[in-house]
Design an enzyme around this catalytic site. Structure first.
Site, short mmCIF file in Angstrom:
data_model
loop_
_atom_site.label_atom_id
_atom_site.label_comp_id
_atom_site.label_asym_id
_atom_site.label_seq_id
_atom_site.Cartn_x
_atom_site.Cartn_y
_atom_site.Cartn_z
N GLY A 11 0.83 -1.21 0.00
CA GLY A 11 0.00 0.00 0.00
C GLY A 11 0.86 1.26 0.00
O GLY A 11 2.10 1.19 -0.02
N GLN A 12 0.18 2.41 0.05
CA GLN A 12 0.90 3.68 -0.03
C GLN A 12 1.92 3.84 1.11
O GLN A 12 3.06 4.21 0.88
CB GLN A 12 -0.10 4.86 0.01
N ILE A 35 -1.59 -9.13 -0.12
CA ILE A 35 -2.49 -10.09 -0.73
C ILE A 35 -2.08 -10.47 -2.15
O ILE A 35 -2.51 -11.48 -2.69
CB ILE A 35 -3.94 -9.54 -0.66
N ASP A 52 -3.42 -12.87 3.21
CA ASP A 52 -4.71 -12.22 3.40
C ASP A 52 -4.87 -12.09 4.91
O ASP A 52 -4.89 -13.11 5.62
CB ASP A 52 -5.82 -13.10 2.80
N TYR A 141 -15.41 3.50 7.63
CA TYR A 141 -13.97 3.63 7.90
C TYR A 141 -13.75 4.20 9.30
O TYR A 141 -12.96 3.68 10.09
CB TYR A 141 -13.38 4.56 6.84
C1 AKB Z 1 -8.37 8.45 3.52
O1 AKB Z 1 -8.57 9.51 2.90
O2 AKB Z 1 -9.21 7.55 3.62
C2 AKB Z 1 -7.05 8.28 4.23
C3 AKB Z 1 -7.13 8.76 5.63
C4 AKB Z 1 -7.07 10.20 5.94
O3 AKB Z 1 -7.25 7.97 6.52
N1 AKB Z 1 -6.02 8.96 3.51
#
Ligand code: AKB
Length: 313
Positions: A11-12, A35, A52, A141
């Protein structure tokens, strides 16, 4: 921290974290997992395992062979992706986190995972958002992040696992582009400035969010992991930030280098809604006081580096 497993290493954040940790602790002491197989030249042909994070048996098998003393759990879906499939988001973000924490308990590992400014919501104070404050996020999230922060505290209090973590703002880097985040515009805008000289922003011009250059994020992560535990009062989910910026500010900074750069706006209601539910600027004073957090890059310095690096690609 001497032998480190990284999840979500492609990932980033994971990509640059892997490179930096290998430099610091030796290639043989850092095991990136993800993964899928790496495509990046810098990661290809080096130690790597497919994982995973929902698969606890595989995670244990990797740990039993590698014998780490630390896990850095980076695997997670970002905010906009989570809104497209909230069930999958819960599965990966929470399932993966519980597995990584359980592994840490069983194998006595030091543990790191990032939280986010996404752990805040519309009822959180928007300016100078304190370390400890109202957290009622309205995204999946955010729900994952708040639950994750509490779970990390719980594993420390209940089982003595050395859990540590940062609430990251949007992270800006030229090595690996992010995917599925709300703050991604702040990376795309630099790439498009070089590629095409113009950018259409999905975030409105005056919507401020906290951001940080990736080098500062990686340095902060290592600094926190190496910090004297007796100084850590908060331990997990430290607020960290280097700048509060909006698309117009980034565009104006880019124009100092590319005067003809053009930006227009086609606001995406989902990501704009998420951005508006997050703080404008968070207070990082606990991180400064407890483990000497000190970001080095502001918007001007970061813009110079981003444009130069992308141009040289
Ligand atoms: C997102 O934009 O989802 C992420 C974060 C700020 O957690 N870069």
């Amino acid at each position: 921290m001497e032998r480190i497993i990284i999840t979500g290493a492609l990932g980033q954040i994971g990509t640059e974290l892997t490179l930096k940790l290998r430099e610091r602790y030796g290639e043989e002491n850092v095991l990136p997992t993800d993964i899928k197989e790496p495509e990046d030249e810098q990661l290809k042909g080096k130690p790597f395992e497919i994982l995973d994070v929902r698969d606890m048996d595989r995670l244990k098998e990797i740990a039993a062979t590698f014998k780490p003393d630390t896990i850095m759990h980076m695997a997670a879906l970002l905010s906009a992706t989570c809104e497209k499939d909230p069930q999958l988001a819960w599965d990966i973000n929470m399932g993966g986190l519980v597995n990584a924490l359980e592994l840490s308990r069983e194998f006595s590992l030091q543990f790191f995972t990032p939280s986010s400014i996404g752990a805040f919501g519309p009822s959180t104070p928007k300016e100078n958002t304190p370390q400890v404050t109202v957290q009622r996020p309205t995204t999946m999230y955010g729900v994952n992040k708040v639950a994750g922060e509490l779970l990390c505290d719980y594993y420390f209090e209940k089982f003595g696992v050395d859990t540590r973590g940062l609430r990251f703002p949007g992270l800006i880097s030229h090595v690996k582009e992010p995917g599925g985040g709300t703050t991604d515009y702040a990376v795309e805008i630099y790439f498009e400035a070089i590629r095409t000289g113009r950018y259409t922003s999905y975030i409105d011009k005056d919507t401020n969010m906290d951001m940080m250059y990736m080098d500062d994020a990686i340095d902060a992560t290592i600094k926190l992991m190496e910090a004297d535990a007796s100084r850590l009062e908060d331990r997990n989910a430290f607020n960290v930030t280097a700048m509060s910026i909006n698309p117009e500010m980034v565009a104006n900074e880019i124009r100092k280098h590319i005067p003809a750069f053009e930006v227009d706006y086609d606001v995406d209601p989902v990501r704009q809604g998420i951005a508006e539910s997050w703080p404008n600027v968070i207070d990082a004073s606990h991180a400064v006081r407890q483990w000497d957090f000190e970001p080095k890059y502001n918007l001007a310095k970061m813009t110079e580096i981003m444009l130069e690096a992308i141009r040289n690609k």
